[in-house]
Motif scaffolding. Structure first.
Motif, mmCIF file in Angstrom:
data_model
loop_
_atom_site.group_PDB
_atom_site.id
_atom_site.type_symbol
_atom_site.label_atom_id
_atom_site.label_comp_id
_atom_site.label_asym_id
_atom_site.label_seq_id
_atom_site.Cartn_x
_atom_site.Cartn_y
_atom_site.Cartn_z
ATOM 1 N N UNK A 130 0.842 -1.191 0.000
ATOM 2 C CA UNK A 130 0.000 0.000 0.000
ATOM 3 C C UNK A 130 0.872 1.232 0.000
ATOM 4 N N UNK A 131 0.249 2.367 0.212
ATOM 5 C CA UNK A 131 0.994 3.624 0.125
ATOM 6 C C UNK A 131 1.740 3.883 1.439
ATOM 7 N N UNK A 132 3.023 4.215 1.301
ATOM 8 C CA UNK A 132 3.863 4.476 2.475
ATOM 9 C C UNK A 132 3.357 5.714 3.237
ATOM 10 N N UNK A 133 3.305 5.591 4.567
ATOM 11 C CA UNK A 133 2.840 6.722 5.381
ATOM 12 C C UNK A 133 3.943 7.166 6.334
ATOM 13 N N UNK A 134 3.675 8.258 7.069
ATOM 14 C CA UNK A 134 4.759 8.806 7.881
ATOM 15 C C UNK A 134 5.134 7.872 9.034
ATOM 16 N N UNK A 135 4.243 6.964 9.408
ATOM 17 C CA UNK A 135 4.604 5.943 10.405
ATOM 18 C C UNK A 135 5.663 5.004 9.846
ATOM 19 N N UNK A 136 5.513 4.618 8.586
ATOM 20 C CA UNK A 136 6.525 3.764 7.940
ATOM 21 C C UNK A 136 7.847 4.512 7.837
ATOM 22 N N UNK A 137 7.749 5.813 7.553
ATOM 23 C CA UNK A 137 8.975 6.591 7.405
ATOM 24 C C UNK A 137 9.720 6.674 8.739
ATOM 25 N N UNK A 138 9.062 7.208 9.777
ATOM 26 C CA UNK A 138 9.780 7.418 11.043
ATOM 27 C C UNK A 138 10.051 6.092 11.760
ATOM 28 N N UNK A 139 9.135 5.135 11.619
ATOM 29 C CA UNK A 139 9.310 3.863 12.323
ATOM 30 C C UNK A 139 10.279 2.927 11.627
#
Ligand code: ADP
Ligand code: TRP
Length: 323
Positions: A13-22
């Motif tokens: 799915x589409x990457x979100x800021x949780x995926x980025x920071x986590x």
């Protein structure tokens, strides 16, 4: 000798800021100090995506997200899981050492209420394929969000089971979880997750990002009221983008009163947009040079495959299928 780091994200799915920071930011921050292997878990994604066009598109999207966020193919080996079909072979050996009740205890399985559903075997067996990803590369550390910590424990357990059954073969990996960003909250205050529909997309359009930010759930305090920043979903996302004085003065505006939620959201929107501007530009470059992206994945796949060649032979010898 640098320690080996391995991690991956499903192209589901589409990457979100949780995926980025986590996850992704940690991969980027660590690529200099570790021998890094970062992959796209496309086999894992087939547990939920059974559509050729969507899967292929998502794989390339995650590759571009990785590159745009700052992963450097000259430092980290970037590859897709399916370029190492050996992981499914290894997962099979592991399956034969793993009991059903053990897998039923996996939180990802329990949380999704999967017992009640018509869950596919791939999803049920997901932690074992993940163990194979980790153990085949002799990874020392696996940076992941805290939701994935149990899966790294499963990889350790599985290494021990195999070593006991067939002799010392695998080293035990450690998970690496950065405390402050262990769980990025979503716009409703729960863990940000694509399965909850509460995400702020990292590479969304301005409009998509604005809509998500304006949708952050708050209580009904008036602008003039004194507010506790630690109780505010907007503030917990500000904390990802602001540091030092900027964060302190925002905190003060909360505790002094006079800062309305709308204004706080407008500020957050601006913070996000300026933060992602350089990453967006990079992503556009790769979007226009997709062959370059494919080549990076091919080269990474070849390197990762070379890496596991001897280990795979050793494993087959130990299991007894090499004559
Ligand atoms: P999702 O929950 O949206 O389906 P994934 O399970 O695909 O996300 O997670 C990909 C990576 O991003 C994992 O390492 C995971 O731990 C991390 N991650 C996902 N959501 C968050 C979050 N809200 N906070 C911190 N890390 C997260
Ligand atoms: N399960 C991980 C996720 O959903 C993706 C993944 C698959 C992974 N194999 C891995 C992460 C090995 C780290 C190491 O995010």
């Amino acid at each position: 000798m640098k320690k080996r780091l391995l991690s991956g994200i499903q192209p589901s799915g589409i990457i979100h800021i949780g995926n980025y920071f986590g996850a992704i930011k940690q991969f980027v921050d660590m690529q200099d100090s570790y021998d890094s292997y970062i992959f796209i878990a496309d086999f894992h994604a087939i547990t939920t995506i059974q559509n050729r066009d969507i899967l292929s598109k998502n794989i390339l999207d995650v590759a571009m997200d990785y590159l745009a966020c700052g992963l450097d193919p000259n430092k980290a080996c970037l590859f897709k899981q399916s370029d190492l079909p050996e992981v499914t072979e290894l997962a099979w050996y592991f399956n034969c050492l793993t009991s059903m009740p053990y897998l039923e205890r996996a939180t990802a399985y329990k949380d999704a209420g999967m017992k009640a559903k018509d869950v596919n075997v791939g999803l049920f067996d997901y932690p074992i394929l993940m163990a194979a990803d980790i153990l085949i590369q002799d990874a020392d550390v696996v940076p992941v969000g805290s939701d994935q910590q149990q899966h790294v424990e499963y990889a350790r357990d599985t290494a021990i089971k195999f070593n006991n059954a067939f002799g010392e073969t695998f080293k035990l990996p450690e998970s690496l979880i950065i405390k402050e960003v262990a769980i990025v909250p979503g716009i409703d205050g729960r863990k940000m997750s694509k399965s909850y529909g509460n995400t702020i997309p990292l590479f969304g359009t301005d409009e998509e990002i604005r809509k998500a930010v304006m949708g952050i759930v708050t209580d009904s305090k008036a602008p003039s009221d004194i507010k506790d920043p630690n109780e505010c979903n907007i503030f917990s996302i500000h904390k990802l983008f602001l540091t030092g004085n900027a964060l302190e003065s925002l905190k003060k505006r909360y505790t002094d009163g006079g800062l309305g939620y709308k204004e706080s959201k407008d500020m957050l929107y601006e913070e996000i947009i300026s933060f992602i501007k350089p990453m967006r530009e990079k992503r556009e470059y790769y979007q226009n040079n997709i062959d370059e992206v494919k080549k990076i994945l091919r080269d990474g796949g070849a390197k990762a495959k070379l890496n596991i060649k001897n280990k795979m032979e050793l494993i087959r010898n130990k299991v007894g299928v090499n004559l």
